[in-house]
Design a protein around this motif. Structure first.
Motif, short mmCIF file in Angstrom:
data_model
loop_
_atom_site.label_atom_id
_atom_site.label_comp_id
_atom_site.label_asym_id
_atom_site.label_seq_id
_atom_site.Cartn_x
_atom_site.Cartn_y
_atom_site.Cartn_z
N GLU A 15 2.38 1.71 -3.53
CA GLU A 15 1.39 2.30 -4.45
C GLU A 15 1.27 3.81 -4.24
N ARG A 16 1.23 4.21 -2.99
CA ARG A 16 1.09 5.63 -2.67
C ARG A 16 2.30 6.43 -3.16
N ALA A 40 0.84 -1.20 0.00
CA ALA A 40 0.00 0.00 0.00
C ALA A 40 0.88 1.26 0.00
N GLU A 41 1.98 1.21 0.76
CA GLU A 41 2.91 2.35 0.77
C GLU A 41 3.56 2.54 -0.59
N LYS A 48 2.67 6.67 -7.13
CA LYS A 48 1.71 7.56 -7.81
C LYS A 48 2.28 8.97 -8.02
N ARG A 49 3.32 9.31 -7.26
CA ARG A 49 3.95 10.62 -7.40
C ARG A 49 4.98 10.65 -8.54
#
Length: 205
Positions: free
Chosen positions: A149-150, A146-147, A153-154
């Motif tokens: 993916e976050r 999850a980290e 995305k940047r």
């Protein structure tokens, strides 16, 4: 340094008629001179009863060739190759087949006819930018995934191409070279990362 070049997206065939002669253009992306020659042979065999099967190919700056196949020197193969150069293409082969219709076109007319057919088949095949992507496999746990993916995305220049969810998360990610350092840095902090291979992809421009 990962190579970036332009070629065509898909093979196509076009046909135009000029003063009763029919010109048929065929184009294909090829990765070697052997593939180019095989394609030329295939099309020439398909249209073996044609008046001429003229062609040109280019693999790299120093691997290219062209043929007038019986047309007056410089009126067919070179104009076809000229269109490959105009569009800055590599790894491509073009065959222009002619069925003579009884009306002579003259030197200028032949050059224009072969040029027009070559340009038409290039445009209809769609020009694509090809780039080599580096493929990595990453294994991590669910919370770190999850980290990842976050954080990803940047950033630009990546695509997850395969996911497997068991007790861990395993995925493959394709990365463009210019973004590789930052992305690999993130991935290596969040899980086990292994380099797998290079894959070539083409995107229409």
């Amino acid at each position: 340094m990962i190579e970036i070049y332009y070629s065509i997206l898909k093979p196509v065939e076009v046909s135009i008629k000029i003063k009763r002669s029919e010109f048929i253009g065929n184009i294909k992306k090829v990765n070697s001179e052997e593939e180019a020659k095989a394609f030329i042979k295939e099309i020439s065999s398909k249209y073996k009863n044609a008046t001429h099967n003229c062609w040109a190919y280019k693999i790299s700056e120093n691997k290219f060739n062209y043929s007038d196949d019986g047309e007056p020197s410089g009126t067919a193969g070179k104009p076809i190759f000229g269109k490959i150069e105009k569009f800055n293409l590599s790894n491509v082969a073009i065959v222009v087949t002619r069925y003579f219709g009884g009306v002579k076109l003259g030197v200028r007319g032949l050059i224009d006819a072969y040029s027009e057919t070559a340009e038409k088949v290039i445009v209809e095949s769609k020009i694509a930018k090809y780039i080599d992507l580096k493929i990595y496999n990453v294994i991590t746990d669910y919370s770190k995934y999850a980290e990842i993916e976050r954080l990803l995305k940047r950033l630009n220049g990546w695509k997850i191409i395969n996911n497997t969810f068991t007790d861990k998360v395993s995925f493959e990610i394709a990365i463009e070279e210019e973004y590789e350092k930052d992305i690999v840095s993130i991935l290596s902090q969040k899980g086990e990362i292994n380099y797998l291979r290079i894959e070539e992809v083409g995107k229409e421009v």
